[in-house]
Design an enzyme around this catalytic site. Structure first.
Site, short mmCIF file in Angstrom:
data_model
loop_
_atom_site.label_atom_id
_atom_site.label_comp_id
_atom_site.label_asym_id
_atom_site.label_seq_id
_atom_site.Cartn_x
_atom_site.Cartn_y
_atom_site.Cartn_z
N SER A 4 -8.28 -4.08 11.14
CA SER A 4 -9.29 -4.05 12.20
C SER A 4 -10.22 -2.86 12.04
CB SER A 4 -8.63 -3.90 13.57
OG SER A 4 -7.65 -4.85 13.77
N HIS A 44 -11.84 -9.92 7.94
CA HIS A 44 -11.43 -9.58 9.31
C HIS A 44 -11.57 -10.81 10.22
CE1 HIS A 44 -12.07 -6.95 13.14
NE2 HIS A 44 -10.83 -7.34 13.02
N GLU A 80 -15.54 -11.33 9.77
CA GLU A 80 -16.33 -10.21 9.24
C GLU A 80 -15.84 -9.99 7.82
OE1 GLU A 80 -17.68 -6.51 11.97
OE2 GLU A 80 -15.55 -6.89 12.01
N ASN A 100 -15.44 -3.92 16.04
CA ASN A 100 -14.65 -2.95 16.82
C ASN A 100 -15.39 -1.66 17.13
OD1 ASN A 100 -12.31 -4.35 17.49
ND2 ASN A 100 -11.65 -4.26 15.36
P1 NAD Z 1 1.73 -7.88 14.62
O1 NAD Z 1 2.46 -6.64 15.01
O2 NAD Z 1 1.72 -9.06 15.53
O3 NAD Z 1 2.30 -8.39 13.19
C1 NAD Z 1 2.49 -7.55 12.08
C2 NAD Z 1 3.58 -8.18 11.21
O4 NAD Z 1 3.64 -7.47 9.97
C3 NAD Z 1 4.99 -8.14 11.82
O5 NAD Z 1 5.53 -9.44 11.84
C4 NAD Z 1 5.77 -7.22 10.86
O6 NAD Z 1 7.13 -7.62 10.71
C5 NAD Z 1 5.00 -7.41 9.57
N1 NAD Z 1 5.13 -6.33 8.59
C6 NAD Z 1 5.09 -4.99 8.81
N2 NAD Z 1 5.19 -4.34 7.62
C7 NAD Z 1 5.32 -5.28 6.66
C8 NAD Z 1 5.46 -5.24 5.23
N3 NAD Z 1 5.50 -4.07 4.59
N4 NAD Z 1 5.56 -6.41 4.57
C9 NAD Z 1 5.54 -7.60 5.22
N5 NAD Z 1 5.38 -7.70 6.56
C10 NAD Z 1 5.28 -6.56 7.26
O7 NAD Z 1 0.23 -7.40 14.28
P2 NAD Z 1 -1.13 -8.27 14.33
O8 NAD Z 1 -1.73 -8.16 15.67
O9 NAD Z 1 -0.89 -9.59 13.71
O10 NAD Z 1 -2.06 -7.38 13.37
C11 NAD Z 1 -1.96 -7.46 11.97
C12 NAD Z 1 -3.20 -6.86 11.34
O11 NAD Z 1 -4.35 -7.61 11.80
C13 NAD Z 1 -3.47 -5.40 11.70
O12 NAD Z 1 -4.05 -4.76 10.60
C14 NAD Z 1 -4.46 -5.52 12.85
O13 NAD Z 1 -5.26 -4.38 13.00
C15 NAD Z 1 -5.29 -6.72 12.39
N6 NAD Z 1 -6.02 -7.44 13.43
C16 NAD Z 1 -5.44 -7.64 14.66
C17 NAD Z 1 -6.15 -8.35 15.63
C18 NAD Z 1 -5.53 -8.62 16.99
O14 NAD Z 1 -6.26 -9.07 17.90
N7 NAD Z 1 -4.24 -8.41 17.18
C19 NAD Z 1 -7.43 -8.85 15.35
C20 NAD Z 1 -7.97 -8.66 14.08
C21 NAD Z 1 -7.25 -7.94 13.13
#
Ligand code: NAD
Length: 283
Positions: free
Chosen positions: A119, A140, A152, A190
């Protein structure tokens, strides 16, 4: 470049949705997570969303079966060895992401593109940690991925035109709209959204109005589809905090300082919808 096989790393909120849209677009997708539980939860979320679509008459039962047949899950990162594209969606932490990219650099074929769904973290720094910086890019997606049209596409300073074009074409194939963005803190989405959410949290912190009333002002007065505090809960308060920290550090400008109340909620484990409590309480 032809992209047929994809791995999505991280089966959380974002990763599961990303895997779903790739499988819906006809690609073979492997969903990876280090946690078996997250993987099971991610796959079952996809199954439920597709079943709902069948129930509403938006998807045929055979199409649901085909989509699920194109999707597999694994805890073994080495299964990326035959993938043309990997999209990383693990937690928003630079050390964790760099570690994943360095492993992928060794595992994936030389032509493979490595994309991150970060993000806010600098794609340029992630690219520099690999031996193929010209094939690293930001992809993104917005939450919830199956619904939101925007992707994005963030070019690191090292990203080649060939990599950019392949990802732009793939985004269109996913039935999404690509927007090209340069690699600066918070990108476009963001950089604009998070300071607004942070200001809404300051408004709670200073007792200007209640959580519900702040959301009502933005919904009814500004025509936003949901209030900023509902949205913050939906995104995850830990994610919101880490994005504000990236903006604060990246620009060195105090206008991006995270609200102390946001820090307190994250310390309490009140991370929003995913933890059952944030600015609102969820069943
Ligand atoms: P989340 O916490 O729901 O999921 C993250 C997952 O990654 C978990 O299931 C965890 O077990 C896994 N994980 C952690 N380390 C790992 C590794 N080394 N190998 C494999 N799996 C691993 O998080 P999310 O909300 O899905 O966010 C994920 C990414 O997407 C982040 O970079 C976040 O900034 C980005 N993002 C989030 C949003 C949002 O609205 N939540 C929007 C756009 C982008």
């Amino acid at each position: 470049m032809t992209i047929n096989r994809v791995m999505v790393i991280g089966a959380g909120q974002m990763g599961a949705g990303i895997a779903q849209v790739f499988a819906q677009a006809g690609l073979e997708v492997k969903l990876n997570d280090m946690s078996k539980d997250s993987l099971e939860q991610g796959v079952s979320g996809i199954e439920q969303r597709l079943s709902r679509a069948v129930g509403k008459g938006k998807l045929r039962e055979e199409a649901r079966t085909d989509i699920l047949n194109r999707l597999s899950s694994t805890t073994d990162l080495k299964e990326a060895s035959d993938c043309d594209l990997v999209v990383e969606a693990v937690i928003e932490n630079m050390d964790v992401k760099v570690n994943v990219f360095q492993q992928l650099d060794e595992i994936t074929p030389p032509h493979a593109i490595l994309a991150t769904n970060t993000s806010s973290l600098p794609i340029t720094e992630i690219a520099a940690a690999t031996k193929r910086p010209s094939q690293v890019i930001g992809m993104h997606f917005m939450n919830p991925v199956p619904v939101m049209k925007l992707v994005e596409i963030i070019r690191a300073i090292q990203t080649s035109d060939q990599t950019y074009e392949a990802i732009e074409d793939m985004t269109v194939k996913l039935n999404k709209t690509p927007v090209e963005v340069e690699d600066f803190p918070g990108f476009v989405s963001n950089r604009i959204l998070m300071p607004m959410i942070n200001e809404a949290i300051y408004t709670v912190h200073e007792g200007v109005a209640s959580v519900e009333d702040i959301d009502a002002v933005m919904k009814l007065g500004m025509n936003h589809p949901m209030g900023p505090l509902t949205l913050a809960d939906f995104i995850g308060l830990d994610t919101c905090l880490s994005i504000m920290e990236v903006l604060h550090e990246g620009f060195g400008d105090s206008k991006y300082r995270p609200c102390p109340l946001l820090r307190k909620y994250v310390k309490a484990g009140w991370l929003g919808k995913k933890s059952g409590r944030g600015f609102y309480i969820y069943d």
